[in-house]
Motif scaffolding. Structure first.
Motif, PDB file in Angstrom:
ATOM      1  N   GLU A   1       0.852  -1.244  -0.049  1.00 49.50           N
ATOM      2  CA  GLU A   1      -0.195  -0.057   0.092  1.00 49.50           C
ATOM      3  C   GLU A   1       0.834   1.163   0.052  1.00 49.50           C
ATOM      4  N   VAL A   2       2.142   0.966   0.048  1.00 54.03           N
ATOM      5  CA  VAL A   2       2.969   2.098   0.037  1.00 54.03           C
ATOM      6  C   VAL A   2       3.013   2.977  -1.512  1.00 54.03           C
ATOM      7  N   ASP A   3       2.944   4.127  -1.327  1.00 50.78           N
ATOM      8  CA  ASP A   3       2.841   5.051  -2.631  1.00 50.78           C
ATOM      9  C   ASP A   3       4.172   5.019  -3.339  1.00 50.78           C
ATOM     10  N   VAL A   4       4.385   4.692  -4.586  1.00 52.86           N
ATOM     11  CA  VAL A   4       5.765   4.635  -5.215  1.00 52.86           C
ATOM     12  C   VAL A   4       5.853   5.916  -6.101  1.00 52.86           C
ATOM     13  N   GLU A   5       4.745   6.704  -6.463  1.00 56.40           N
ATOM     14  CA  GLU A   5       4.654   7.685  -7.349  1.00 56.40           C
ATOM     15  C   GLU A   5       5.588   8.735  -7.004  1.00 56.40           C
ATOM     16  N   SER A   6       5.943   9.414  -5.800  1.00 55.17           N
ATOM     17  CA  SER A   6       6.878  10.078  -5.091  1.00 55.17           C
ATOM     18  C   SER A   6       8.008   9.780  -5.439  1.00 55.17           C
ATOM     19  N   ALA A   7       8.376   8.474  -5.679  1.00 59.39           N
ATOM     20  CA  ALA A   7       9.803   8.186  -5.717  1.00 59.39           C
ATOM     21  C   ALA A   7      10.275   7.753  -7.136  1.00 59.39           C
ATOM     22  N   ARG A   8       9.302   8.119  -8.162  1.00 56.20           N
ATOM     23  CA  ARG A   8       9.704   7.998  -9.582  1.00 56.20           C
ATOM     24  C   ARG A   8      10.672   8.611 -10.050  1.00 56.20           C
ATOM     25  N   ALA A   9      11.773   8.200 -10.921  1.00 52.34           N
ATOM     26  CA  ALA A   9      12.727   8.843 -11.308  1.00 52.34           C
ATOM     27  C   ALA A   9      12.293   9.804 -12.556  1.00 52.34           C
TER      28      ALA A   9
END
Length: 457
Positions: free
Chosen positions: A61-69
Protein backbone atom coordinates in the motif's frame (compact mmCIF):
# COMPACT_ATOMS: atom_id res chain seq x y z
CA UNK A 1 34.83 6.06 44.16
CA UNK A 2 33.94 6.25 40.45
CA UNK A 3 36.91 6.95 38.24
CA UNK A 4 36.22 9.68 35.71
CA UNK A 5 37.01 8.66 32.17
CA UNK A 6 39.02 11.00 30.04
CA UNK A 7 38.02 12.30 26.61
CA UNK A 8 37.79 9.92 23.69
CA UNK A 9 39.04 10.60 20.17
CA UNK A 10 37.69 9.20 16.90
CA UNK A 11 39.07 9.21 13.35
CA UNK A 12 36.66 10.86 10.95
CA UNK A 13 38.02 8.76 8.08
CA UNK A 14 37.94 5.17 9.36
CA UNK A 15 36.05 5.57 12.66
CA UNK A 16 38.69 4.04 14.96
CA UNK A 17 38.53 5.26 18.59
CA UNK A 18 41.79 6.07 20.40
CA UNK A 19 42.57 7.22 23.94
CA UNK A 20 44.56 10.32 23.00
CA UNK A 21 44.90 12.75 20.14
CA UNK A 22 47.21 11.97 17.22
CA UNK A 23 48.12 14.11 14.26
CA UNK A 24 47.98 10.99 12.09
CA UNK A 25 45.48 8.15 12.51
CA UNK A 26 47.30 5.00 13.64
CA UNK A 27 44.80 2.82 11.77
CA UNK A 28 44.26 4.38 8.31
CA UNK A 29 47.30 6.72 8.35
CA UNK A 30 45.20 9.77 7.39
CA UNK A 31 46.42 13.16 8.61
CA UNK A 32 44.28 15.59 10.61
CA UNK A 33 41.25 13.33 11.02
CA UNK A 34 41.40 12.64 14.79
CA UNK A 35 38.69 14.58 16.68
CA UNK A 36 37.52 14.61 20.28
CA UNK A 37 34.11 13.06 20.90
CA UNK A 38 31.95 12.90 23.97
CA UNK A 39 32.73 9.89 26.15
CA UNK A 40 30.12 7.19 26.07
CA UNK A 41 27.92 7.20 29.19
CA UNK A 42 25.66 4.43 30.45
CA UNK A 43 21.97 4.98 29.91
CA UNK A 44 20.45 6.44 33.13
CA UNK A 45 16.83 6.44 32.11
CA UNK A 46 14.54 4.14 30.24
CA UNK A 47 13.84 5.20 26.67
CA UNK A 48 10.27 6.42 26.28
CA UNK A 49 8.45 5.42 23.12
CA UNK A 50 7.50 8.34 20.92
CA UNK A 51 4.53 8.80 18.63
CA UNK A 52 5.36 7.85 15.01
CA UNK A 53 5.05 10.60 12.41
CA UNK A 54 3.09 8.24 10.16
CA UNK A 55 1.68 4.78 10.83
CA UNK A 56 3.33 1.70 9.39
CA UNK A 57 1.45 0.25 6.42
CA UNK A 58 1.62 -2.94 4.39
CA UNK A 59 4.37 -2.59 1.80
CA UNK A 60 1.89 -3.15 -1.04
CA UNK A 61 0.00 0.00 0.00
CA UNK A 62 3.03 2.32 0.01
CA UNK A 63 2.82 5.02 -2.68
CA UNK A 64 5.71 4.79 -5.14
CA UNK A 65 4.81 7.67 -7.43
CA UNK A 66 6.74 10.14 -5.28
CA UNK A 67 9.88 8.04 -5.77
CA UNK A 68 9.70 7.81 -9.56
CA UNK A 69 12.87 8.96 -11.32
CA UNK A 70 12.66 12.05 -13.50
CA UNK A 71 14.84 12.18 -16.59
CA UNK A 72 17.57 14.82 -16.56
CA UNK A 73 17.52 15.25 -20.33
CA UNK A 74 21.06 13.82 -20.62
CA UNK A 75 20.52 10.17 -21.67
CA UNK A 76 24.02 8.96 -20.83
CA UNK A 77 23.72 10.31 -17.29
CA UNK A 78 20.21 8.87 -16.93
CA UNK A 79 21.64 5.46 -17.84
CA UNK A 80 24.07 5.61 -14.92
CA UNK A 81 21.50 7.03 -12.48
CA UNK A 82 19.08 4.21 -13.24
CA UNK A 83 16.56 6.28 -15.21
CA UNK A 84 17.02 9.79 -13.86
CA UNK A 85 16.93 11.81 -10.64
CA UNK A 86 14.68 10.60 -7.85
CA UNK A 87 13.01 13.36 -5.76
CA UNK A 88 15.00 13.82 -2.58
CA UNK A 89 18.04 11.95 -3.91
CA UNK A 90 21.53 13.24 -3.14
CA UNK A 91 24.11 12.50 -5.85
CA UNK A 92 27.86 12.91 -5.36
CA UNK A 93 29.84 13.47 -8.57
CA UNK A 94 33.58 13.16 -7.95
CA UNK A 95 36.44 13.66 -10.37
CA UNK A 96 39.87 15.17 -10.91
CA UNK A 97 40.27 18.92 -11.44
CA UNK A 98 39.59 20.02 -15.00
CA UNK A 99 37.94 16.79 -16.12
CA UNK A 100 34.67 18.62 -16.89
CA UNK A 101 32.40 18.16 -13.86
CA UNK A 102 31.12 21.74 -13.90
CA UNK A 103 30.59 21.65 -17.67
CA UNK A 104 28.56 18.46 -17.38
CA UNK A 105 26.38 19.81 -14.56
CA UNK A 106 25.69 23.04 -16.44
CA UNK A 107 24.45 20.86 -19.30
CA UNK A 108 22.33 18.83 -16.87
CA UNK A 109 20.82 21.97 -15.30
CA UNK A 110 20.05 23.42 -18.73
CA UNK A 111 18.41 20.26 -20.03
CA UNK A 112 16.44 19.96 -16.78
CA UNK A 113 14.72 23.34 -17.28
CA UNK A 114 14.67 23.49 -21.09
CA UNK A 115 12.57 20.42 -21.83
CA UNK A 116 8.82 20.69 -22.39
CA UNK A 117 7.86 18.78 -19.24
CA UNK A 118 10.35 20.58 -17.01
CA UNK A 119 9.57 20.14 -13.29
CA UNK A 120 10.74 23.68 -12.50
CA UNK A 121 13.77 25.84 -11.84
CA UNK A 122 17.36 24.74 -11.32
CA UNK A 123 19.67 26.44 -8.81
CA UNK A 124 23.43 26.24 -9.37
CA UNK A 125 25.59 27.21 -6.38
CA UNK A 126 29.30 27.69 -7.07
CA UNK A 127 31.82 28.04 -4.28
CA UNK A 128 34.95 27.84 -6.42
CA UNK A 129 34.29 30.45 -9.12
CA UNK A 130 32.56 33.77 -9.44
CA UNK A 131 29.10 33.95 -10.95
CA UNK A 132 30.57 35.78 -13.95
CA UNK A 133 33.01 32.96 -14.69
CA UNK A 134 30.23 30.39 -14.65
CA UNK A 135 28.06 32.62 -16.85
CA UNK A 136 30.84 32.87 -19.45
CA UNK A 137 31.22 29.08 -19.52
CA UNK A 138 27.46 28.69 -19.85
CA UNK A 139 27.40 31.08 -22.80
CA UNK A 140 30.27 29.25 -24.49
CA UNK A 141 28.51 25.91 -24.17
CA UNK A 142 25.02 27.20 -24.95
CA UNK A 143 23.60 26.52 -21.50
CA UNK A 144 21.86 29.80 -20.67
CA UNK A 145 18.18 29.68 -19.76
CA UNK A 146 15.79 31.95 -17.91
CA UNK A 147 14.87 29.25 -15.39
CA UNK A 148 18.49 28.55 -14.43
CA UNK A 149 19.50 30.49 -11.32
CA UNK A 150 23.13 31.02 -10.30
CA UNK A 151 24.77 32.15 -7.06
CA UNK A 152 28.35 32.25 -5.84
CA UNK A 153 28.23 31.27 -2.15
CA UNK A 154 30.21 29.20 0.32
CA UNK A 155 28.10 29.66 3.46
CA UNK A 156 25.56 26.89 4.01
CA UNK A 157 23.02 29.12 5.74
CA UNK A 158 23.06 31.53 2.80
CA UNK A 159 22.68 28.62 0.37
CA UNK A 160 19.55 27.48 2.20
CA UNK A 161 18.29 31.06 1.98
CA UNK A 162 18.74 30.93 -1.82
CA UNK A 163 16.79 27.67 -1.89
CA UNK A 164 13.92 29.29 0.03
CA UNK A 165 13.88 32.26 -2.33
CA UNK A 166 14.23 30.43 -5.68
CA UNK A 167 12.29 27.26 -4.78
CA UNK A 168 14.18 25.10 -7.31
CA UNK A 169 13.31 21.59 -8.42
CA UNK A 170 17.01 20.69 -8.65
CA UNK A 171 20.01 21.97 -6.66
CA UNK A 172 23.67 21.75 -7.74
CA UNK A 173 26.47 22.43 -5.21
CA UNK A 174 29.92 22.97 -6.75
CA UNK A 175 31.63 21.84 -4.61
CA UNK A 176 30.80 20.35 -1.21
CA UNK A 177 34.40 20.89 -0.02
CA UNK A 178 34.03 24.67 -0.42
CA UNK A 179 30.89 24.91 1.70
CA UNK A 180 31.02 25.70 5.43
CA UNK A 181 28.41 25.49 8.14
CA UNK A 182 28.28 28.26 10.79
CA UNK A 183 27.40 25.60 13.39
CA UNK A 184 30.86 23.97 13.06
CA UNK A 185 34.05 25.70 14.15
CA UNK A 186 36.56 24.48 11.57
CA UNK A 187 37.82 25.51 8.17
CA UNK A 188 35.96 24.71 4.97
CA UNK A 189 37.01 21.41 3.41
CA UNK A 190 37.92 19.82 6.73
CA UNK A 191 36.57 16.47 7.78
CA UNK A 192 34.13 17.95 10.31
CA UNK A 193 32.83 20.63 7.93
CA UNK A 194 32.33 18.25 5.00
CA UNK A 195 30.42 15.82 7.20
CA UNK A 196 28.22 18.55 8.71
CA UNK A 197 27.49 20.24 5.37
CA UNK A 198 26.63 16.95 3.67
CA UNK A 199 24.35 15.87 6.53
CA UNK A 200 22.51 19.21 6.37
CA UNK A 201 22.07 19.02 2.59
CA UNK A 202 20.83 15.42 2.82
CA UNK A 203 18.25 16.50 5.42
CA UNK A 204 17.20 19.41 3.17
CA UNK A 205 16.82 17.10 0.17
CA UNK A 206 14.69 14.58 2.06
CA UNK A 207 12.52 17.21 3.72
CA UNK A 208 11.66 19.02 0.48
CA UNK A 209 11.90 16.09 -1.99
CA UNK A 210 14.59 18.13 -3.74
CA UNK A 211 17.20 16.29 -5.83
CA UNK A 212 20.67 17.58 -4.95
CA UNK A 213 23.87 17.03 -6.94
CA UNK A 214 27.12 17.58 -5.06
CA UNK A 215 30.50 18.00 -6.75
CA UNK A 216 33.30 16.31 -4.83
CA UNK A 217 37.06 16.57 -5.03
CA UNK A 218 39.30 13.52 -5.23
CA UNK A 219 42.66 12.75 -3.65
CA UNK A 220 45.81 11.97 -5.62
CA UNK A 221 44.97 8.27 -5.21
CA UNK A 222 41.65 8.85 -7.01
CA UNK A 223 39.30 8.34 -4.04
CA UNK A 224 36.72 10.90 -2.88
CA UNK A 225 38.31 13.53 -0.64
CA UNK A 226 36.93 13.91 2.87
CA UNK A 227 35.60 11.46 5.43
CA UNK A 228 34.46 8.03 4.33
CA UNK A 229 31.07 8.74 5.86
CA UNK A 230 30.47 11.21 3.00
CA UNK A 231 29.88 8.33 0.60
CA UNK A 232 27.59 6.64 3.11
CA UNK A 233 25.42 9.72 3.58
CA UNK A 234 24.59 10.27 -0.09
CA UNK A 235 22.33 8.06 -2.21
CA UNK A 236 24.43 7.90 -5.38
CA UNK A 237 28.20 8.12 -5.91
CA UNK A 238 29.48 8.75 -9.44
CA UNK A 239 33.08 9.00 -10.60
CA UNK A 240 33.83 11.26 -13.57
CA UNK A 241 36.93 9.91 -15.30
CA UNK A 242 38.95 10.94 -18.30
CA UNK A 243 42.44 11.40 -19.65
CA UNK A 244 43.34 15.07 -20.06
CA UNK A 245 44.92 14.22 -23.43
CA UNK A 246 41.74 12.52 -24.67
CA UNK A 247 38.30 13.95 -25.38
CA UNK A 248 36.55 10.86 -23.97
CA UNK A 249 34.94 11.08 -20.53
CA UNK A 250 33.29 8.30 -18.53
CA UNK A 251 30.77 8.63 -15.71
CA UNK A 252 31.02 5.45 -13.66
CA UNK A 253 28.47 4.45 -11.03
CA UNK A 254 30.05 3.35 -7.74
CA UNK A 255 27.00 3.38 -5.46
CA UNK A 256 23.33 3.70 -6.38
CA UNK A 257 20.35 3.13 -4.10
CA UNK A 258 17.92 3.53 -6.99
CA UNK A 259 19.47 1.38 -9.73
CA UNK A 260 22.47 -0.66 -10.85
CA UNK A 261 25.79 0.43 -9.37
CA UNK A 262 28.00 -0.78 -12.21
CA UNK A 263 26.73 1.25 -15.16
CA UNK A 264 28.86 3.67 -17.17
CA UNK A 265 27.98 6.67 -19.31
CA UNK A 266 30.20 7.92 -22.12
CA UNK A 267 30.73 11.56 -23.06
CA UNK A 268 33.00 13.51 -25.38
CA UNK A 269 34.43 16.95 -24.73
CA UNK A 270 34.02 19.20 -27.76
CA UNK A 271 34.44 22.93 -28.35
CA UNK A 272 30.75 23.49 -27.66
CA UNK A 273 30.87 21.67 -24.31
CA UNK A 274 30.16 18.03 -23.53
CA UNK A 275 27.97 15.63 -25.50
CA UNK A 276 26.83 12.09 -24.83
CA UNK A 277 28.23 9.23 -26.90
CA UNK A 278 25.59 6.51 -27.33
CA UNK A 279 27.98 4.27 -29.31
CA UNK A 280 31.41 4.60 -27.62
CA UNK A 281 32.85 1.55 -29.41
CA UNK A 282 33.08 3.72 -32.52
CA UNK A 283 35.41 6.15 -30.70
CA UNK A 284 37.59 3.39 -29.27
CA UNK A 285 37.91 1.72 -32.67
CA UNK A 286 38.27 4.87 -34.81
CA UNK A 287 41.41 5.35 -36.91
CA UNK A 288 42.44 1.76 -36.33
CA UNK A 289 45.53 0.72 -38.26
CA UNK A 290 45.03 -2.76 -39.72
CA UNK A 291 47.62 -5.37 -40.62
CA UNK A 292 50.21 -4.19 -38.06
CA UNK A 293 51.74 -6.68 -35.59
CA UNK A 294 51.06 -6.02 -31.93
CA UNK A 295 47.39 -5.04 -32.04
CA UNK A 296 44.42 -7.05 -30.75
CA UNK A 297 40.75 -6.22 -30.18
CA UNK A 298 38.82 -7.32 -27.09
CA UNK A 299 35.35 -6.71 -25.68
CA UNK A 300 34.88 -5.56 -22.10
CA UNK A 301 31.66 -4.99 -20.19
CA UNK A 302 30.66 -1.91 -18.21
CA UNK A 303 27.39 -2.71 -16.46
CA UNK A 304 25.01 -3.85 -19.19
CA UNK A 305 27.11 -2.25 -21.93
CA UNK A 306 29.65 -4.14 -24.03
CA UNK A 307 32.53 -2.02 -25.35
CA UNK A 308 35.14 -2.91 -27.95
CA UNK A 309 38.68 -1.81 -27.21
CA UNK A 310 42.03 -2.15 -28.92
CA UNK A 311 45.13 -3.28 -27.06
CA UNK A 312 48.52 -2.43 -28.56
CA UNK A 313 51.95 -3.82 -27.73
CA UNK A 314 55.47 -3.05 -28.89
CA UNK A 315 58.34 -5.44 -28.15
CA UNK A 316 61.88 -4.25 -28.81
CA UNK A 317 65.21 -5.98 -28.11
CA UNK A 318 67.50 -4.29 -25.60
CA UNK A 319 70.93 -4.79 -24.09
CA UNK A 320 69.99 -3.06 -20.85
CA UNK A 321 70.23 -5.25 -17.73
CA UNK A 322 66.69 -4.18 -16.71
CA UNK A 323 64.27 -4.18 -19.69
CA UNK A 324 61.60 -1.49 -19.61
CA UNK A 325 57.93 -2.26 -18.95
CA UNK A 326 55.70 0.70 -19.85
CA UNK A 327 51.93 0.52 -19.33
CA UNK A 328 49.18 2.96 -20.34
CA UNK A 329 45.47 2.30 -19.92
CA UNK A 330 46.00 -1.16 -18.42
CA UNK A 331 46.59 -2.44 -14.91
CA UNK A 332 50.35 -2.70 -14.38
CA UNK A 333 50.14 -5.76 -12.11
CA UNK A 334 47.96 -7.61 -14.62
CA UNK A 335 50.34 -6.79 -17.47
CA UNK A 336 53.27 -8.11 -15.41
CA UNK A 337 51.35 -11.34 -14.74
CA UNK A 338 50.52 -11.88 -18.42
CA UNK A 339 54.14 -11.28 -19.46
CA UNK A 340 55.36 -13.77 -16.87
CA UNK A 341 52.86 -16.40 -18.03
CA UNK A 342 53.87 -15.84 -21.67
CA UNK A 343 57.52 -16.42 -20.86
CA UNK A 344 57.11 -19.31 -18.43
CA UNK A 345 54.12 -21.22 -19.84
CA UNK A 346 54.23 -20.33 -23.53
CA UNK A 347 58.05 -20.21 -23.91
CA UNK A 348 57.98 -16.73 -25.41
CA UNK A 349 61.35 -15.08 -24.63
CA UNK A 350 60.79 -11.57 -23.24
CA UNK A 351 63.66 -11.30 -20.74
CA UNK A 352 65.83 -9.23 -23.08
CA UNK A 353 63.10 -7.09 -24.58
CA UNK A 354 61.47 -3.79 -23.73
CA UNK A 355 57.69 -4.21 -23.67
CA UNK A 356 55.31 -1.27 -24.16
CA UNK A 357 51.57 -1.86 -23.77
CA UNK A 358 48.69 0.58 -24.16
CA UNK A 359 45.02 0.96 -24.99
CA UNK A 360 43.63 3.23 -27.70
CA UNK A 361 41.16 6.10 -27.49
CA UNK A 362 41.44 6.75 -23.77
CA UNK A 363 39.89 3.44 -22.71
CA UNK A 364 41.05 1.89 -19.45
CA UNK A 365 40.90 -1.92 -19.31
CA UNK A 366 41.11 -3.50 -15.86
CA UNK A 367 38.73 -6.39 -16.50
CA UNK A 368 40.34 -9.89 -16.60
CA UNK A 369 38.53 -10.58 -19.89
CA UNK A 370 41.20 -8.50 -21.65
CA UNK A 371 44.09 -10.78 -20.56
CA UNK A 372 44.04 -12.99 -23.64
CA UNK A 373 43.94 -10.02 -26.03
CA UNK A 374 46.90 -8.48 -24.20
CA UNK A 375 48.85 -11.74 -24.40
CA UNK A 376 48.18 -12.12 -28.11
CA UNK A 377 49.12 -8.49 -28.79
CA UNK A 378 52.48 -9.05 -27.07
CA UNK A 379 53.03 -12.39 -28.88
CA UNK A 380 52.10 -10.79 -32.20
CA UNK A 381 54.57 -7.96 -31.62
CA UNK A 382 57.35 -10.34 -30.54
CA UNK A 383 56.87 -12.71 -33.49
CA UNK A 384 56.15 -9.84 -35.93
CA UNK A 385 52.95 -11.55 -37.10
CA UNK A 386 49.77 -9.46 -37.43
CA UNK A 387 46.51 -10.86 -36.11
CA UNK A 388 43.40 -11.07 -38.33
CA UNK A 389 41.63 -7.74 -38.64
CA UNK A 390 38.15 -9.25 -38.19
CA UNK A 391 38.91 -11.11 -34.93
CA UNK A 392 38.10 -10.27 -31.33
CA UNK A 393 39.84 -12.02 -28.43
CA UNK A 394 38.15 -12.60 -25.08
CA UNK A 395 39.37 -14.50 -22.04
CA UNK A 396 41.18 -14.45 -18.70
CA UNK A 397 44.65 -15.97 -18.44
CA UNK A 398 45.49 -17.99 -15.33
CA UNK A 399 48.92 -18.49 -13.80
CA UNK A 400 49.08 -22.02 -15.22
CA UNK A 401 48.61 -20.65 -18.73
CA UNK A 402 44.99 -21.81 -18.97
CA UNK A 403 42.31 -19.61 -20.51
CA UNK A 404 39.54 -19.11 -17.96
CA UNK A 405 35.87 -18.42 -18.51
CA UNK A 406 34.45 -14.90 -18.28
CA UNK A 407 30.88 -13.67 -18.07
CA UNK A 408 28.50 -12.36 -20.74
CA UNK A 409 30.40 -13.86 -23.70
CA UNK A 410 27.24 -13.95 -25.80
CA UNK A 411 26.58 -10.22 -25.26
CA UNK A 412 30.21 -9.41 -26.06
CA UNK A 413 30.14 -11.37 -29.32
CA UNK A 414 26.84 -9.78 -30.34
CA UNK A 415 28.43 -6.33 -29.99
CA UNK A 416 31.47 -7.47 -31.99
CA UNK A 417 29.25 -8.88 -34.74
CA UNK A 418 27.32 -5.59 -34.87
CA UNK A 419 30.56 -3.77 -35.68
CA UNK A 420 31.51 -6.19 -38.45
CA UNK A 421 33.83 -8.69 -36.74
CA UNK A 422 33.56 -12.23 -38.11
CA UNK A 423 35.77 -14.36 -35.82
CA UNK A 424 36.48 -14.66 -32.12
CA UNK A 425 38.79 -16.49 -29.75
CA UNK A 426 36.93 -17.39 -26.56
CA UNK A 427 37.45 -19.49 -23.39
CA UNK A 428 35.93 -22.96 -22.92
CA UNK A 429 32.41 -23.32 -21.49
CA UNK A 430 31.29 -19.89 -22.68
CA UNK A 431 27.63 -20.87 -22.94
CA UNK A 432 25.21 -20.07 -25.72
CA UNK A 433 26.77 -17.95 -28.45
CA UNK A 434 25.58 -15.87 -31.37
CA UNK A 435 25.52 -17.55 -34.77
CA UNK A 436 26.60 -14.31 -36.46
CA UNK A 437 30.26 -14.77 -35.53
CA UNK A 438 32.55 -17.81 -35.79
CA UNK A 439 33.95 -18.57 -32.33
CA UNK A 440 37.02 -20.74 -31.68
CA UNK A 441 37.55 -22.14 -28.19
CA UNK A 442 41.08 -21.65 -26.81
CA UNK A 443 42.02 -24.08 -23.98
CA UNK A 444 45.37 -22.57 -23.03
CA UNK A 445 47.79 -19.83 -23.98
CA UNK A 446 50.59 -22.10 -25.18
CA UNK A 447 48.41 -23.65 -27.90
CA UNK A 448 47.55 -20.20 -29.22
CA UNK A 449 51.14 -18.93 -29.20
CA UNK A 450 52.38 -22.14 -30.89
CA UNK A 451 49.79 -21.69 -33.63
CA UNK A 452 50.94 -18.12 -34.18
CA UNK A 453 54.61 -19.23 -34.20
CA UNK A 454 53.92 -21.74 -36.98
CA UNK A 455 52.62 -18.88 -39.12
CA UNK A 456 55.94 -17.10 -38.70
CA UNK A 457 57.82 -20.22 -39.76
Amino acid sequence: MVKKSGPAYRCGECGVVVAKWFGRCPECQAWGTIEEVAAARPALAKVVAGAPSSPARPIAEVDVESARAQKTGVPELDRVLGGGLVPGAVVLLAGEPGVGKSTLLLEVAHQWVARDDSPGRALYITGEESAGQVRLRAERTGNVHGEMFLASESDLATVIGHVDAVKPSMLVIDSVQTMSSPAVESSAGGVTQVRAVTAALVALAKERSLPVILVGHVTKEGSVAGPRVLEHLVDVVLHFEGDKYSSLRLVRGVKNRFGPADEVGCFEMVEEGIVGVPDPSGIFMSNRVEGVPGTAVTVITEGKRALLGEVQALVSSTEAPMPRRAVNGLEASRVAKVLAVLERRASLPLGKSDVFTATVGGMRIIEPAGDLALAMAVASAKLDIPLPNDMVIIGEVGLAGEVRRVGSVGRRLAEAARLGFKRALIPPDSGRLSAEIKATVVPDLRTLVDTLSKRSG
